[in-house]
Design a protein around this motif. Structure first.
Motif, PDB file in Angstrom:
ATOM      1  N   THR A 192       0.832  -1.204   0.000  1.00  0.00           N
ATOM      2  CA  THR A 192       0.000   0.000   0.000  1.00  0.00           C
ATOM      3  C   THR A 192       0.867   1.256   0.000  1.00  0.00           C
ATOM      4  N   ALA A 193       1.948   1.218   0.798  1.00  0.00           N
ATOM      5  CA  ALA A 193       2.863   2.365   0.846  1.00  0.00           C
ATOM      6  C   ALA A 193       3.515   2.604  -0.510  1.00  0.00           C
ATOM      7  N   THR A 194       3.953   1.532  -1.176  1.00  0.00           N
ATOM      8  CA  THR A 194       4.612   1.701  -2.479  1.00  0.00           C
ATOM      9  C   THR A 194       3.649   2.259  -3.523  1.00  0.00           C
ATOM     10  N   VAL A 195       2.386   1.827  -3.454  1.00  0.00           N
ATOM     11  CA  VAL A 195       1.386   2.350  -4.397  1.00  0.00           C
ATOM     12  C   VAL A 195       1.180   3.849  -4.175  1.00  0.00           C
ATOM     13  N   LEU A 196       1.045   4.257  -2.914  1.00  0.00           N
ATOM     14  CA  LEU A 196       0.824   5.667  -2.601  1.00  0.00           C
ATOM     15  C   LEU A 196       2.056   6.506  -2.927  1.00  0.00           C
ATOM     16  N   ILE A 197       3.239   5.943  -2.704  1.00  0.00           N
ATOM     17  CA  ILE A 197       4.462   6.654  -3.069  1.00  0.00           C
ATOM     18  C   ILE A 197       4.478   6.926  -4.577  1.00  0.00           C
ATOM     19  N   GLY A 198       4.062   5.924  -5.351  1.00  0.00           N
ATOM     20  CA  GLY A 198       3.981   6.107  -6.799  1.00  0.00           C
ATOM     21  C   GLY A 198       3.026   7.221  -7.178  1.00  0.00           C
ATOM     22  N   VAL A 199       1.911   7.329  -6.452  1.00  0.00           N
ATOM     23  CA  VAL A 199       0.934   8.384  -6.725  1.00  0.00           C
ATOM     24  C   VAL A 199       1.519   9.764  -6.406  1.00  0.00           C
ATOM     25  N   PHE A 200       2.134   9.890  -5.230  1.00  0.00           N
ATOM     26  CA  PHE A 200       2.653  11.199  -4.818  1.00  0.00           C
ATOM     27  C   PHE A 200       3.896  11.611  -5.590  1.00  0.00           C
ATOM     28  N   TYR A 201       4.743  10.629  -5.927  1.00  0.00           N
ATOM     29  CA  TYR A 201       5.957  10.939  -6.673  1.00  0.00           C
ATOM     30  C   TYR A 201       5.708  10.972  -8.184  1.00  0.00           C
ATOM     31  N   GLY A 202       4.500  10.647  -8.599  1.00  0.00           N
ATOM     32  CA  GLY A 202       4.188  10.644 -10.028  1.00  0.00           C
ATOM     33  C   GLY A 202       4.506  11.959 -10.714  1.00  0.00           C
ATOM     34  N   PRO A 203       4.070  13.100 -10.156  1.00  0.00           N
ATOM     35  CA  PRO A 203       4.381  14.388 -10.794  1.00  0.00           C
ATOM     36  C   PRO A 203       5.859  14.762 -10.697  1.00  0.00           C
ATOM     37  N   GLY A 204       6.592  14.119  -9.794  1.00  0.00           N
ATOM     38  CA  GLY A 204       8.012  14.424  -9.629  1.00  0.00           C
ATOM     39  C   GLY A 204       8.502  14.058  -8.243  1.00  0.00           C
ATOM     40  N   VAL A 205       9.746  13.566  -8.188  1.00  0.00           N
ATOM     41  CA  VAL A 205      10.339  13.213  -6.889  1.00  0.00           C
ATOM     42  C   VAL A 205      11.041  14.459  -6.364  1.00  0.00           C
ATOM     43  N   ASN A 206      10.369  15.184  -5.496  1.00  0.00           N
ATOM     44  CA  ASN A 206      10.933  16.415  -4.952  1.00  0.00           C
ATOM     45  C   ASN A 206      10.489  16.602  -3.511  1.00  0.00           C
ATOM     46  N   GLN A 207      11.042  17.608  -2.861  1.00  0.00           N
ATOM     47  CA  GLN A 207      10.772  17.825  -1.436  1.00  0.00           C
ATOM     48  C   GLN A 207       9.335  18.252  -1.181  1.00  0.00           C
ATOM     49  N   ALA A 208       8.735  18.959  -2.118  1.00  0.00           N
ATOM     50  CA  ALA A 208       7.339  19.370  -1.940  1.00  0.00           C
ATOM     51  C   ALA A 208       6.419  18.156  -1.889  1.00  0.00           C
ATOM     52  N   ASN A 209       6.608  17.218  -2.802  1.00  0.00           N
ATOM     53  CA  ASN A 209       5.775  16.021  -2.806  1.00  0.00           C
ATOM     54  C   ASN A 209       6.084  15.109  -1.620  1.00  0.00           C
ATOM     55  N   TRP A 210       7.337  15.114  -1.184  1.00  0.00           N
ATOM     56  CA  TRP A 210       7.650  14.371   0.046  1.00  0.00           C
ATOM     57  C   TRP A 210       6.887  14.980   1.228  1.00  0.00           C
ATOM     58  N   GLY A 211       6.753  16.296   1.247  1.00  0.00           N
ATOM     59  CA  GLY A 211       6.000  16.942   2.321  1.00  0.00           C
ATOM     60  C   GLY A 211       4.555  16.475   2.370  1.00  0.00           C
ATOM     61  N   LEU A 212       3.940  16.258   1.209  1.00  0.00           N
ATOM     62  CA  LEU A 212       2.570  15.732   1.170  1.00  0.00           C
ATOM     63  C   LEU A 212       2.512  14.334   1.781  1.00  0.00           C
ATOM     64  N   MET A 213       3.541  13.530   1.502  1.00  0.00           N
ATOM     65  CA  MET A 213       3.571  12.183   2.066  1.00  0.00           C
ATOM     66  C   MET A 213       3.735  12.203   3.575  1.00  0.00           C
ATOM     67  N   VAL A 214       4.483  13.167   4.074  1.00  0.00           N
ATOM     68  CA  VAL A 214       4.647  13.280   5.527  1.00  0.00           C
ATOM     69  C   VAL A 214       3.305  13.538   6.197  1.00  0.00           C
ATOM     70  N   TRP A 215       2.453  14.370   5.576  1.00  0.00           N
ATOM     71  CA  TRP A 215       1.124  14.611   6.131  1.00  0.00           C
ATOM     72  C   TRP A 215       0.305  13.312   6.175  1.00  0.00           C
ATOM     73  N   VAL A 216       0.436  12.499   5.137  1.00  0.00           N
ATOM     74  CA  VAL A 216      -0.259  11.203   5.128  1.00  0.00           C
ATOM     75  C   VAL A 216       0.285  10.306   6.242  1.00  0.00           C
ATOM     76  N   MET A 217       1.600  10.306   6.421  1.00  0.00           N
ATOM     77  CA  MET A 217       2.208   9.509   7.488  1.00  0.00           C
ATOM     78  C   MET A 217       1.701   9.944   8.862  1.00  0.00           C
ATOM     79  N   LEU A 218       1.582  11.247   9.051  1.00  0.00           N
ATOM     80  CA  LEU A 218       1.077  11.754  10.339  1.00  0.00           C
ATOM     81  C   LEU A 218      -0.370  11.325  10.573  1.00  0.00           C
ATOM     82  N   ALA A 219      -1.182  11.400   9.519  1.00  0.00           N
ATOM     83  CA  ALA A 219      -2.581  10.986   9.650  1.00  0.00           C
ATOM     84  C   ALA A 219      -2.668   9.495   9.974  1.00  0.00           C
ATOM     85  N   LEU A 220      -1.879   8.685   9.288  1.00  0.00           N
ATOM     86  CA  LEU A 220      -1.890   7.239   9.560  1.00  0.00           C
ATOM     87  C   LEU A 220      -1.346   6.930  10.950  1.00  0.00           C
ATOM     88  N   SER A 221      -0.363   7.710  11.404  1.00  0.00           N
ATOM     89  CA  SER A 221       0.174   7.513  12.753  1.00  0.00           C
ATOM     90  C   SER A 221      -0.902   7.743  13.812  1.00  0.00           C
TER      91      SER A 221
END
Length: 465
Positions: free
Chosen positions: A416-445
């Motif tokens: 599930t994590a790899t699928v979501l990473i693909g979705v968030f990194y789809g537009p580009g692997v950058n710090q802004a998109n990593w920030g969006l993933m951190v918000w998801v991690m916090l919500a799941l935590s």
């Protein structure tokens, strides 16, 4: 024979048996991680494209996820020592033959067989823990902690070991290394573990009839189709695979509620709230962890322009610290209880997830070392506490299949994590998109915290024990 169904054997050496079970348990995470460094070599040797070569990983994941509950059920029925012996023998034989296979398709088949063999180890270890801890006169938290430490350390050293083997020899060495390890685990368990008794006996025909073969097939097929949909192994057919998985899963449930004895007793599982909660905890927790484990290296390589060797070194503290934390977690559980340690661990998970948000500001190597190391603390603590929570939540006669499903939960969270990473990194692997993933991690935590607070150890004498 004692009340656990084992023969009390004067030659049994529980410490040695736990060490051998730990070696066997380590083979699955070791082989799931060290193959990553061989993908380029495999592509060159077999003239493959990028999409095709990933099947060597996919085959292992699919066979492991589907095989763990099945191997656990067989351990419950026919005895953990017998099944562990079979599994390690399968690994040794498969890995001895694999280096000589002429085609990539056969290599993938060998990886699947190896996954089935290694999938026997963890459920068998959980089933044997009660008797081994009794013989050693120690609480079950300690052998379970050692087994978890083997799991964690194997995943940590996998890429390092794999890189050395491939650079010094070739991809074939990734198979060969398993032969002595599997044989050593097999021989030591045969000598040091108590013999199986009290498991099912009878004619082969009766055992087959009572095995619920249609139910097993429906379970395995539905799970594999769902995993294939999540992994998107057949682009363009993801929703077809998912729909087929749902239909077959419904047929599986209908079958299990009517067949006696069922492969998976859904009524008892549905009535065991603590067990269901710990499964949910482990799925969501694994999702958070693998966001970091898979997401950070890509961020460092793409956005930070770090080479693969440096990235491996920067990620090593994450896995290493989780190994160091494990024995301390065991002592804390013995003093404060499983629930308190579990809740504390998932609270630290939230802090660690927030700390990873600092990578949106800077990819300075010392900062990366610190924030990834922090994530290792909740991984070691929550994994170990979840293991013990599983043990006390499951009924003794179903601990094998319960442990197998528990391991499948890890794969569900990781995929599930790899699928979501693909979705968030789809537009580009950058710090802004990593920030969006951190918000998801916090919500799941936060979800994991709620689930952990809801979990309570079943009282002694209840149907769960």
């Amino acid at each position: 024979m004692d009340q656990t169904g084992y023969v009390t054997n004067k030659n049994s050496r529980p410490g040695l048996a736990v060490a051998a079970l730990s070696i066997g348990t380590a083979l699955n995470p070791l082989n799931s991680s060290m193959i990553a460094v061989a993908l380029v070599v495999l592509r060159e040797d077999f003239s493959l494209d990028v999409a095709t070569v990933t099947w060597v990983i996919t085959a292992f994941y699919l066979a492991s996820a589907a095989g763990q509950p099945l191997m656990g059920r067989l351990a419950d029925r026919f005895g953990p020592r017998r099944l562990f012996t079979f599994g390690m023998a399968l690994v040794a034989v498969t890995c001895a033959i694999a280096p000589f296979l002429p085609s990539f398709a056969l290599v993938c088949v060998a990886r699947a067989l190896m996954a089935v063999g290694t999938a026997t180890a963890y459920p068998c270890a959980v089933v044997m823990v009660t008797e081994l801890s009794r013989l050693a006169n120690e609480p079950t938290t300690r052998p379970l902690g050692r087994i978890q430490m083997a799991n964690t350390s194997a995943a940590a050293v996998g890429p390092v070991v794999g890189g050395l083997l491939v650079s010094l020899f070739d991809w074939q060495a990734l198979f060969v290394i398993n032969v002595p390890l599997a044989l050593a685990a097999l021989l030591v368990v045969q000598r040091a573990a108590p013999a199986d008794t009290g498991q099912e006996t009878g004619s082969l025909g009766k055992l087959i009839r009572d095995s619920d073969i249609p139910g097993i097939l429906a379970f395995v097929v539905s799970l594999m189709l769902a995993m294939m949909a999540l992994l998107n192994v057949m682009p363009g057919f993801r929703w077809h695979l998912l729909a087929a998985a749902v239909v077959i899963a419904a047929l599986f449930a209908w079958r299990e509620l009517r067949f006696s004895p069922p492969f998976l007793d859904l009524r008892l599982l549905g009535g065991n709230r603590p067990l269901l909660l710990i499964y949910l905890v482990f799925i969501v927790f694994s999702g958070v962890y693998y966001f970091a484990f898979f997401g950070v290296p890509q961020l460092l390589q793409e956005a930070g322009n770090y080479d693969a060797g440096l990235v491996g070194l920067l990620m090593l503290p994450l896995a290493s610290l989780s190994v160091v934390v494990t024995p301390f977690t065991v002592r804390l559980m013995e003093r404060f209880g499983v629930r308190a340690v579990l809740i504390t661990g998932v609270c630290v998970l939230t802090i660690a997830s927030a700390a990873l948000g600092l990578l949106t500001l800077s990819l300075w190597p010392p900062l990366v070392l610190v924030v990834t190391a922090v994530m290792g603390v909740p991984y070691g603590a929550v994994s170990t506490a979840s293991n013990q929570a599983l043990y006390v939540s499951a009924r003794p006669e179903e601990r094998g299949v319960a442990a197998g499903i528990f391991q499948t939960c890890r794969y569900l969270g990781a995929i599930t994590a790899t699928v979501l990473i693909g979705v968030f990194y789809g537009p580009g692997v950058n710090q802004a998109n990593w920030g969006l993933m951190v918000w998801v991690m916090l919500a799941l935590s936060l979800v994991v915290i709620v689930l952990s607070v809801m979990w309570k150890k079943p009282a002694a004498g209840t149907s769960h024990l």
